[in-house]
Design an enzyme around this catalytic site. Sequence first.
Site, PDB file in Angstrom:
ATOM      1  N   ALA A   5      34.265  20.660   2.796  1.00 22.58           N
ATOM      2  CA  ALA A   5      33.891  19.478   3.581  1.00 22.58           C
ATOM      3  C   ALA A   5      34.871  18.353   3.318  1.00 22.58           C
ATOM      4  CB  ALA A   5      32.484  19.017   3.231  1.00 22.58           C
ATOM      5  N   ASP A   6      35.177  17.623   4.375  1.00 24.46           N
ATOM      6  CA  ASP A   6      35.958  16.404   4.222  1.00 24.46           C
ATOM      7  C   ASP A   6      35.066  15.167   4.191  1.00 24.46           C
ATOM      8  OD1 ASP A   6      39.153  16.837   4.623  1.00 24.46           O
ATOM      9  OD2 ASP A   6      37.977  18.439   5.530  1.00 24.46           O
ATOM     10  N   ARG A   7      33.888  15.275   4.814  1.00 26.73           N
ATOM     11  CA  ARG A   7      32.925  14.172   4.757  1.00 26.73           C
ATOM     12  C   ARG A   7      31.544  14.717   5.102  1.00 26.73           C
ATOM     13  NH1 ARG A   7      33.825   8.028   6.307  1.00 26.73           N
ATOM     14  NH2 ARG A   7      35.966   8.694   5.920  1.00 26.73           N
TER      15      ARG A   7
END
Length: 367
Positions: A240-242
Site C-alpha cells: 500500500a502507498d496510502r
Amino acid sequence: MFSSIEFDNFAIHIIDQLKLPNELVYIDIASIQDAWLAINRMNIRGAPALASLATLSIAQKLHNTEYSSTDNLLSDVNDACDYLYTARPTAVNLGVALDQVRQAAKTADKQAIIDQAILVWSEDVSRNKRMSDNGANWLIDELEKKGKIEKGGKISILTVCNTGSLATSGYGTAFGMITRLHELGRLERAYYAATTPYYQGTRLTAFEFVQLSIPSCLVCDTAIGSLISSGTVQAVTVGADRIALNGDTANKIGTMQAALFANAYDIPFTVVAPRASVDRNLQNGQSIPIEQRPAKEAVTVRGVEVDRNTLASVRLAPKEIGNDPLHTVYNPGFDVTPARLISAVVLETGVAVARNNSSDIDVSSLL
C-alpha cells in the site's frame, strides 16, 4: 537479504531500479536534490524506501553542514521537508516520515533531528518482519478454517508490483509475507503481475524471487482474471502507498482489478503495510491524490536487445501517441481499492478485518 539503500557514515548509495534486472548499478546520493530526483524519476520506488531515502538525505545534509544559528538549522529542515514531499505525493509514508523529522526539529537539537531521520530507515526491517509474520499466520488460519486448503497444506498466492527489499529497507511488506510463507514451508508458488507500464513485477519482483530461490510465476496483467478464475491461487496480497481509516487503499495501478477478481471468486485479498502507510487524516479513499505519470513511460520499454545483448529503449506506439493532443495517454500510477473488496489489512501491530458485515475495515484499531 539485500537492500535498495546503503547507508554508511552518512554516505548514501541506492540501487538504480530503472536498470534492473539487466544491470546492477548504484547511484550516489550526495544531496537533498539528488534524493528528490531519484524519488521523482523512480530510480527508487516503494513507499517505505522513499521515506527512508528522503529522511537519510536530510540526516546527510545536517551532518555535513555547520549552522551559525538555530533559525538557520530549522529553516533548512523545514525547507528540505517541503521540497522532498513534492517528489511523489501519493505515498503517505513519505509525508509521515518527514513530519517525524519536523517534530524532532522542535527540539532545536541537530543531533536529535539526525537521529530521528536515521531511525525511519533503521527500524524498517524489523517492522517488515513483524507484519509479514502477522499476515502469513492470518492467511494460513483463514484458509484452513474455511477449508480452502488442507491443514498443513501449501498456498499459491498472487501479488502485484514490487514490495520486497527493493521497495523497503529489507525483507518487504506483501513480498515479505510471501517470503514468510516460504520460510514456514507453506508456499507452493508465488505468482506476480507484470505491472505495466514500468514492469515492476517483470523486472524487480522477478529479480528478488530469483535471488531468494522462491518458486514463482510471472503473470501478464491481462491474465489476472484468468489465473484467479482457474483456482490456481488461493489468495492475493499487495502492499500500500496510502490507507484510509476505513481501509480504502491506494496502491500500484492494477491492484483494484486483482481485488475485484479475488472478491468475485471468494479468495482472501490482503493489504500488508506499515502503520506509516495509514493516513490518519483520511476517513476514506475518495480524496487520495493519484499521481499521473508521464506518457513516455506508457509508450516506451527498456531492456536488452536479444541479438546484440545491449541495453536499448524502444518506442512501442506511433510517435503521435502522447505527443499530440488528439492522441493522449491515461497513465495513473495508482488506483484506490475500496475496503469492501479487502479481506484484511495487515500492519506490524496486527490484523484488521471487517466486522458485522460492514463494508469498512477499522484500521484505527491497529494504530
